[in-house]
Design a protein around this motif. Sequence first.
Motif, PDB file in Angstrom:
ATOM      1  N   LEU A  26      26.738  27.066 -25.104  1.00 35.09           N
ATOM      2  CA  LEU A  26      27.420  28.357 -25.004  1.00 35.09           C
ATOM      3  C   LEU A  26      28.614  28.273 -24.055  1.00 35.09           C
ATOM      4  N   VAL A  27      28.449  27.559 -22.954  1.00 35.74           N
ATOM      5  CA  VAL A  27      29.561  27.340 -22.023  1.00 35.74           C
ATOM      6  C   VAL A  27      30.708  26.617 -22.725  1.00 35.74           C
ATOM      7  N   ASP A  28      30.392  25.556 -23.444  1.00 34.55           N
ATOM      8  CA  ASP A  28      31.427  24.779 -24.142  1.00 34.55           C
ATOM      9  C   ASP A  28      32.181  25.646 -25.147  1.00 34.55           C
ATOM     10  N   MET A  29      31.451  26.457 -25.893  1.00 38.94           N
ATOM     11  CA  MET A  29      32.089  27.306 -26.900  1.00 38.94           C
ATOM     12  C   MET A  29      32.931  28.394 -26.246  1.00 38.94           C
ATOM     13  N   ALA A  30      32.418  28.985 -25.171  1.00 36.32           N
ATOM     14  CA  ALA A  30      33.186  30.014 -24.460  1.00 36.32           C
ATOM     15  C   ALA A  30      34.465  29.420 -23.880  1.00 36.32           C
ATOM     16  N   ASN A  31      34.380  28.207 -23.368  1.00 32.60           N
ATOM     17  CA  ASN A  31      35.553  27.570 -22.770  1.00 32.60           C
ATOM     18  C   ASN A  31      36.595  27.180 -23.803  1.00 32.60           C
ATOM     19  N   GLU A  32      36.177  27.008 -25.043  1.00 32.80           N
ATOM     20  CA  GLU A  32      37.137  26.767 -26.121  1.00 32.80           C
ATOM     21  C   GLU A  32      38.038  27.987 -26.325  1.00 32.80           C
ATOM     22  N   TYR A  33      37.574  29.138 -25.882  1.00 33.76           N
ATOM     23  CA  TYR A  33      38.366  30.370 -25.934  1.00 33.76           C
ATOM     24  C   TYR A  33      39.046  30.663 -24.599  1.00 33.76           C
ATOM     25  N   ILE A  39      27.979  25.812 -16.114  1.00 35.10           N
ATOM     26  CA  ILE A  39      26.561  26.034 -16.388  1.00 35.10           C
ATOM     27  C   ILE A  39      25.938  26.970 -15.358  1.00 35.10           C
ATOM     28  N   GLU A  40      26.418  26.948 -14.138  1.00 32.56           N
ATOM     29  CA  GLU A  40      25.894  27.860 -13.115  1.00 32.56           C
ATOM     30  C   GLU A  40      26.175  29.305 -13.499  1.00 32.56           C
ATOM     31  N   TYR A  41      27.380  29.566 -14.002  1.00 29.13           N
ATOM     32  CA  TYR A  41      27.711  30.911 -14.477  1.00 29.13           C
ATOM     33  C   TYR A  41      26.748  31.321 -15.595  1.00 29.13           C
ATOM     34  N   ALA A  42      26.495  30.392 -16.507  1.00 22.74           N
ATOM     35  CA  ALA A  42      25.615  30.695 -17.636  1.00 22.74           C
ATOM     36  C   ALA A  42      24.210  31.048 -17.163  1.00 22.74           C
ATOM     37  N   PHE A  43      23.688  30.290 -16.204  1.00 27.05           N
ATOM     38  CA  PHE A  43      22.355  30.591 -15.699  1.00 27.05           C
ATOM     39  C   PHE A  43      22.316  31.939 -14.996  1.00 27.05           C
ATOM     40  N   ASN A  44      23.400  32.311 -14.373  1.00 27.37           N
ATOM     41  CA  ASN A  44      23.440  33.594 -13.668  1.00 27.37           C
ATOM     42  C   ASN A  44      23.612  34.774 -14.613  1.00 27.37           C
ATOM     43  N   HIS A  45      24.295  34.571 -15.747  1.00 25.38           N
ATOM     44  CA  HIS A  45      24.679  35.693 -16.606  1.00 25.38           C
ATOM     45  C   HIS A  45      24.061  35.675 -18.007  1.00 25.38           C
ATOM     46  N   PHE A  46      23.623  34.511 -18.485  1.00 24.31           N
ATOM     47  CA  PHE A  46      23.108  34.413 -19.850  1.00 24.31           C
ATOM     48  C   PHE A  46      21.606  34.172 -19.928  1.00 24.31           C
ATOM     49  N   VAL A  55      27.496  37.119 -25.963  1.00 25.59           N
ATOM     50  CA  VAL A  55      28.822  37.149 -26.590  1.00 25.59           C
ATOM     51  C   VAL A  55      29.642  38.318 -26.055  1.00 25.59           C
ATOM     52  N   GLU A  56      29.003  39.459 -25.841  1.00 24.12           N
ATOM     53  CA  GLU A  56      29.727  40.605 -25.283  1.00 24.12           C
ATOM     54  C   GLU A  56      30.279  40.280 -23.894  1.00 24.12           C
ATOM     55  N   LYS A  57      29.524  39.531 -23.113  1.00 21.59           N
ATOM     56  CA  LYS A  57      30.009  39.126 -21.789  1.00 21.59           C
ATOM     57  C   LYS A  57      31.170  38.135 -21.914  1.00 21.59           C
ATOM     58  N   ILE A  58      31.068  37.233 -22.872  1.00 19.13           N
ATOM     59  CA  ILE A  58      32.140  36.247 -23.081  1.00 19.13           C
ATOM     60  C   ILE A  58      33.431  36.937 -23.505  1.00 19.13           C
ATOM     61  N   LYS A  59      33.311  37.957 -24.330  1.00 25.38           N
ATOM     62  CA  LYS A  59      34.494  38.681 -24.805  1.00 25.38           C
ATOM     63  C   LYS A  59      35.313  39.240 -23.650  1.00 25.38           C
ATOM     64  N   LYS A  60      34.647  39.606 -22.561  1.00 24.61           N
ATOM     65  CA  LYS A  60      35.344  40.177 -21.403  1.00 24.61           C
ATOM     66  C   LYS A  60      36.037  39.101 -20.570  1.00 24.61           C
ATOM     67  N   LEU A  61      35.723  37.841 -20.849  1.00 28.17           N
ATOM     68  CA  LEU A  61      36.284  36.739 -20.074  1.00 28.17           C
ATOM     69  C   LEU A  61      37.492  36.093 -20.732  1.00 28.17           C
ATOM     70  N   PHE A  70      31.045  33.189 -34.616  1.00 23.29           N
ATOM     71  CA  PHE A  70      30.722  32.555 -33.335  1.00 23.29           C
ATOM     72  C   PHE A  70      29.220  32.343 -33.174  1.00 23.29           C
ATOM     73  N   ILE A  71      28.424  33.368 -33.472  1.00 17.48           N
ATOM     74  CA  ILE A  71      26.976  33.254 -33.277  1.00 17.48           C
ATOM     75  C   ILE A  71      26.374  32.236 -34.229  1.00 17.48           C
ATOM     76  N   ASP A  72      26.807  32.246 -35.491  1.00 26.48           N
ATOM     77  CA  ASP A  72      26.309  31.253 -36.442  1.00 26.48           C
ATOM     78  C   ASP A  72      26.665  29.838 -35.992  1.00 26.48           C
TER      79      ASP A  72
END
Length: 211
Positions: A26-33, A39-46, A55-61, A70-72
């Motif tokens: 999920l981190v890798d895919m979010a960073n592509e955007y 990974i620390e952010y992911a553990f704290n927020h996902f 995905v809603e949180k990623i959209k704000k970033l 994206f989900i598929d």
Amino acid sequence: MSKYKCVIFDCDGVLVDSEVIGNQVLVDMANEYGANINIEYAFNHFKGSYIDACVEKIKKLVAHPIKDGFIDEYRHRSYEAFKENIKPVKGVKYVLDNLDLPFCVASSGPEEKIKLNLGLTNLLSYFEGKIFSCYAIQKWKPEPDVFLWASEIMGFKPEECLVIEDSISGVKAAKAGGFDVFGYTEHDYKNELQALAARTFNSMEQLLKMI
């Protein structure tokens, strides 16, 4: 003799060591955007959440719209990563072999993911007919519904059940439903579960004695 009559396990991070794998995808895919997270952010927020909320949180970033697929794509990439790298949580098979109580699994993940990961780690046979997914009832942690559903089908009242969780949302869900909950802290890097769970432990070797 245990005061509990049933144990309800979370899946990711409790039965299977999938949290780092899935969150890194999920981190890798979010960073592509352009999210620029780690990974620390992911553990704290996902961690403990379901993919739509992540995905809603990623959209704000990110500055650019997230594609509809994206989900598929996440499911495809993460499932492939699980097939390559997933392992059972250390010591959990011993717990399941020696736990003298009925038990089941209740997870925020879709049933196909639960079955895939339990199958890859040779744990699926322990949970045949005892898998409860939030997707089946469209209610997600920290709402208590999946645990209430699991306990009802297993034939026990919430106060007769013990929930094993590794996420804040999971612990809150169990408590909201009237369950005792033990927090597994292997990936609890900020020591947040101790203040919420009835008890905490960082090794599966401790769990049987605690129950």
